[in-house]
Design an enzyme around this catalytic site. Structure first.
Site, PDB file in Angstrom:
ATOM      1  N   ILE A 196       8.962  -5.013   4.184  1.00  0.00           N
ATOM      2  CA  ILE A 196       9.316  -5.123   2.770  1.00  0.00           C
ATOM      3  C   ILE A 196       8.481  -4.155   1.943  1.00  0.00           C
ATOM      4  O   ILE A 196       7.263  -4.087   2.098  1.00  0.00           O
ATOM      5  CB  ILE A 196       9.079  -6.572   2.271  1.00  0.00           C
ATOM      6  CG1 ILE A 196       9.925  -7.528   3.097  1.00  0.00           C
ATOM      7  CG2 ILE A 196       9.377  -6.691   0.787  1.00  0.00           C
ATOM      8  CD1 ILE A 196       9.520  -8.967   2.961  1.00  0.00           C
ATOM      9  N   CYS A 197       9.150  -3.428   1.061  1.00  0.00           N
ATOM     10  CA  CYS A 197       8.470  -2.531   0.132  1.00  0.00           C
ATOM     11  C   CYS A 197       8.431  -3.220  -1.228  1.00  0.00           C
ATOM     12  O   CYS A 197       9.423  -3.250  -1.957  1.00  0.00           O
ATOM     13  CB  CYS A 197       9.221  -1.201   0.046  1.00  0.00           C
ATOM     14  SG  CYS A 197       8.431  -0.028  -1.072  1.00  0.00           S
ATOM     15  N   LEU A 198       7.292  -3.831  -1.520  1.00  0.00           N
ATOM     16  CA  LEU A 198       7.084  -4.526  -2.787  1.00  0.00           C
ATOM     17  C   LEU A 198       5.619  -4.342  -3.139  1.00  0.00           C
ATOM     18  O   LEU A 198       4.731  -4.762  -2.379  1.00  0.00           O
ATOM     19  CB  LEU A 198       7.441  -6.010  -2.637  1.00  0.00           C
ATOM     20  CG  LEU A 198       7.345  -6.892  -3.871  1.00  0.00           C
ATOM     21  CD1 LEU A 198       8.312  -6.414  -4.961  1.00  0.00           C
ATOM     22  CD2 LEU A 198       7.638  -8.339  -3.508  1.00  0.00           C
TER      23      LEU A 198
END
Length: 188
Positions: A117-119
């Site tokens: 996840i890119c957060l």
């Protein structure tokens, strides 16, 4: 959550009663970590404030550091899908962010097909200054994950470059592929 709270109270009572000369058959209670003390408060707050499209599930109510988040978007490309995320919180919480993985395969610019996840808030250090900080809480993580399906959707800084390029080249084809993934892997 309540189970862990009860256990903490029992341990406190046990320590208070240990001044008497009564022998206990049980070994001394294990110390509760700072992480677990923080989690008792944060989990209660998180459950009261999460979006209506989210649910939190604890397979073991005594393990507040290991749980699932289920997100069911009611708008956007992933509407009517059901997406499962696994959250693990290390002992050094709240200095370091939780580890989160998406267990549902989906076509998304900010979530890889392998579940990465890119957060920003899940990163210890981030270029944009919006990374993890000790002032962040679990509710922020749930809101952030939920927002990846709406307002935090980012095609300009993707993790899944192929999905972002697909959207830029042919939005209709992108939507069709998203629906195919939802129907195959994320049906409610």
């Amino acid at each position: 959550m309540i189970t862990l709270t009860k256990r903490l109270k029992k341990e406190a009572e046990s320590r208070n009663n240990s001044g008497t000369q009564v022998k206990h058959e049980h070994p001394a209670p294990k110390r509760i970590s700072i992480r677990d003390k923080l989690l008792i408060k944060e989990v209660q707050e998180m459950e009261q404030t999460i979006p209506s499209t989210c649910r939190v599930k604890f397979d073991n109510p005594d393990a507040l550091h290991d749980f699932s988040v289920i997100i069911q978007p009611d708008e956007g490309f992933w509407k009517n899908g059901k997406f499962l995320f696994h959250v693990v919180i290390n002992e050094d919480y709240n200095i370091s962010p939780p580890i989160v993985k998406c267990l549902t395969k989906l076509w998304h610019p900010n979530i890889s097909e392998e579940g990465e996840i890119c957060l920003s808030l899940l990163r210890q250090n981030s270029i944009d200054g919006l990374g993890w900080a000790p002032t962040r809480k679990l509710k922020d993580v749930v809101w952030g994950l939920n927002s990846l399906f709406t307002d935090l959707l980012n095609f300009e800084d993707p993790l899944n470059i192929e999905a972002a390029e697909h959207y830029r080249k042919d939005r209709n084809s992108f939507e069709i592929k998203v629906r195919e993934y939802v129907n195959q892997f994320a049906k409610r």
